[in-house]
Design an enzyme around this catalytic site. Structure first.
Site, mmCIF file in Angstrom:
data_model
loop_
_atom_site.group_PDB
_atom_site.id
_atom_site.type_symbol
_atom_site.label_atom_id
_atom_site.label_comp_id
_atom_site.label_asym_id
_atom_site.label_seq_id
_atom_site.Cartn_x
_atom_site.Cartn_y
_atom_site.Cartn_z
ATOM 1 N N PRO A 86 38.333 39.700 41.942
ATOM 2 C CA PRO A 86 39.128 41.061 41.288
ATOM 3 C C PRO A 86 40.268 41.401 42.293
ATOM 4 C CG PRO A 86 36.506 41.412 41.434
ATOM 5 C CD PRO A 86 37.007 40.131 42.232
ATOM 6 N N GLU A 113 27.367 39.435 44.059
ATOM 7 C CA GLU A 113 28.160 40.352 44.640
ATOM 8 C C GLU A 113 29.232 39.870 45.068
ATOM 9 O OE1 GLU A 113 28.686 43.766 45.193
ATOM 10 O OE2 GLU A 113 27.004 43.635 43.677
ATOM 11 N N ARG A 150 47.805 23.154 29.795
ATOM 12 C CA ARG A 150 48.574 22.995 28.813
ATOM 13 C C ARG A 150 50.135 22.900 29.187
ATOM 14 N NH1 ARG A 150 50.718 27.675 26.513
ATOM 15 N NH2 ARG A 150 50.137 26.954 24.392
ATOM 16 N N ASP A 164 56.607 29.792 23.642
ATOM 17 C CA ASP A 164 55.423 30.870 23.711
ATOM 18 C C ASP A 164 55.599 32.035 24.423
ATOM 19 O OD1 ASP A 164 53.300 29.354 22.562
ATOM 20 O OD2 ASP A 164 52.696 28.303 24.535
HETATM 21 C C1 LIG Z 1 30.394 40.309 40.334
HETATM 22 S S1 LIG Z 1 31.968 39.768 40.928
HETATM 23 C C2 LIG Z 1 32.015 40.521 42.609
HETATM 24 C C3 LIG Z 1 32.840 41.767 42.362
HETATM 25 C C4 LIG Z 1 33.019 42.357 43.684
HETATM 26 N N1 LIG Z 1 31.785 42.986 44.313
HETATM 27 C C5 LIG Z 1 34.025 43.432 43.784
HETATM 28 O O1 LIG Z 1 33.864 44.483 43.526
HETATM 29 O O2 LIG Z 1 35.138 43.003 44.170
HETATM 30 C C6 LIG Z 1 31.297 38.192 41.261
HETATM 31 C C7 LIG Z 1 32.534 37.045 41.353
HETATM 32 O O3 LIG Z 1 33.153 37.108 40.023
HETATM 33 C C8 LIG Z 1 34.459 36.659 39.926
HETATM 34 N N2 LIG Z 1 35.336 37.620 39.522
HETATM 35 C C9 LIG Z 1 34.932 38.811 38.902
HETATM 36 N N3 LIG Z 1 35.670 39.448 38.313
HETATM 37 C C10 LIG Z 1 36.850 38.839 38.542
HETATM 38 C C11 LIG Z 1 38.296 38.927 38.163
HETATM 39 N N4 LIG Z 1 38.656 39.933 37.344
HETATM 40 N N5 LIG Z 1 39.142 37.820 38.404
HETATM 41 C C12 LIG Z 1 38.717 36.546 38.966
HETATM 42 N N6 LIG Z 1 37.544 36.559 39.226
HETATM 43 C C13 LIG Z 1 36.539 37.468 39.045
HETATM 44 C C14 LIG Z 1 34.622 36.575 41.526
HETATM 45 O O4 LIG Z 1 34.557 35.026 41.708
HETATM 46 C C15 LIG Z 1 33.516 37.375 42.164
HETATM 47 O O5 LIG Z 1 33.346 36.849 43.459
#
Ligand SMILES: C[S@@+](CC[C@H](N)C(=O)[O-])C[C@H]1O[C@@H](n2cnc3c(N)ncnc32)[C@H](O)[C@@H]1O
Length: 243
Positions: A86, A113, A150, A164
């Site tokens: 994120p 996490e 794609r 697109d």
């Molecule tokens: C529950 S999330 C961890 C979030 C982290 N504790 C934080 O607050 O930033 C677990 C995993 O989901 C993926 N993930 C979650 N949200 C994402 C997003 N918006 N974009 C890309 N990957 C995401 C990532 O690989 C992350 O390590």
């Protein structure tokens, strides 16, 4: 292009290659996708790859050594490594177009996490698919893989993806198909006129209209020509919007 996706839940990802356009792309070798189980690189008993966070707190963290070993094994000089997070820069069509040229991409999926911070230091890019938190990186990896696949030669027609939304910077015009009339709702006459100049004009107008009404931010810096500017004036009048 080859894409390697590293995850602790490979079975979540594999079904996406059993259907439709992605299935054909893989079968015809237009793209190579490998879904790799992080546990194959575990250094612990029972293929364990996670542990509790140093400093305490809720949730489990994916460990550094399995990712380190996976990258050591799979990465070469041409590889571009993306870590789903994120915290990353938000993925979009422009980024998909840039990445289209890469020969080899590895996408790392976090879970729980997240991932030990030392993995973040080994990657070329952290990538997010939006400002929300998912349970894992698998959906993000699938989104990125689909958007890249794609664009590979032969997967879909170039004419099709160039029209697109976002590709050229605007939202796409609306589409209609048979029947012409249903429950009092009709297809715009121009689309059945056979006049391709008029159809192209209508589509450009509608594309500008959709963009103006739904994503006006995309028009900032978009290279509008004289005809576009005239159309936008008409759209503003039609929508009763004053500058
Ligand atoms: C529950 S999330 C961890 C979030 C982290 N504790 C934080 O607050 O930033 C677990 C995993 O989901 C993926 N993930 C979650 N949200 C994402 C997003 N918006 N974009 C890309 N990957 C995401 C990532 O690989 C992350 O390590």
């Amino acid at each position: 292009m080859r894409i390697d996706i590293i995850t602790i839940f490979p079975e979540m990802i594999k079904p996406m290659f059993n259907e439709s356009i992605m299935k054909r792309a893989v079968l015809q070798n237009l793209i190579e996708i490998n879904v790799i189980d992080l546990r194959d690189y575990s250094v612990l008993k029972h293929n364990k790859v996670d542990d509790t966070p140093y400093g305490g707190g809720a949730g489990m963290v994916l460990q550094f050594p399995p990712f380190y070993l996976a990258l050591k094994n799979l990465r070469n000089e041409q590889t571009h490594v993306m870590l789903t997070s994120p915290r990353g820069k938000t993925f979009n069509q422009q980024r998909a177009i840039e990445l289209q040229q890469k020969q080899h991409i590895i996408i790392l999926c976090g879970h729980y996490e997240g991932i030990d911070e030392r993995v973040h230091d080994m990657v070329d890019e952290e990538v997010s698919i939006g400002d929300y938190v998912l349970t894992g990186g698998e959906l993000a990896a699938m989104v990125i893989t689909d958007a890249l696949a794609r664009l590979q030669d032969g997967v879909i027609k170039k004419d099709s993806y160039e029209q697109d939304s976002f590709h050229m910077g605007l939202l796409e015009h609306p589409h209609y198909t048979k029947p012409f009339s249903y429950e009092g709702k009709e297809v715009p006459e121009v689309l059945t006129s056979g006049n391709h100049k008029e159809i192209d004009r209508w589509r450009r107008y509608q594309s500008l209209k959709q963009t103006f009404l739904k994503r006006p931010d995309l028009l900032n810096g978009f290279p509008l020509d004289k005809e576009d500017i005239k159309m936008l004036e008409e759209i503003k009048k039609e929508s009763n919007i004053k500058e």
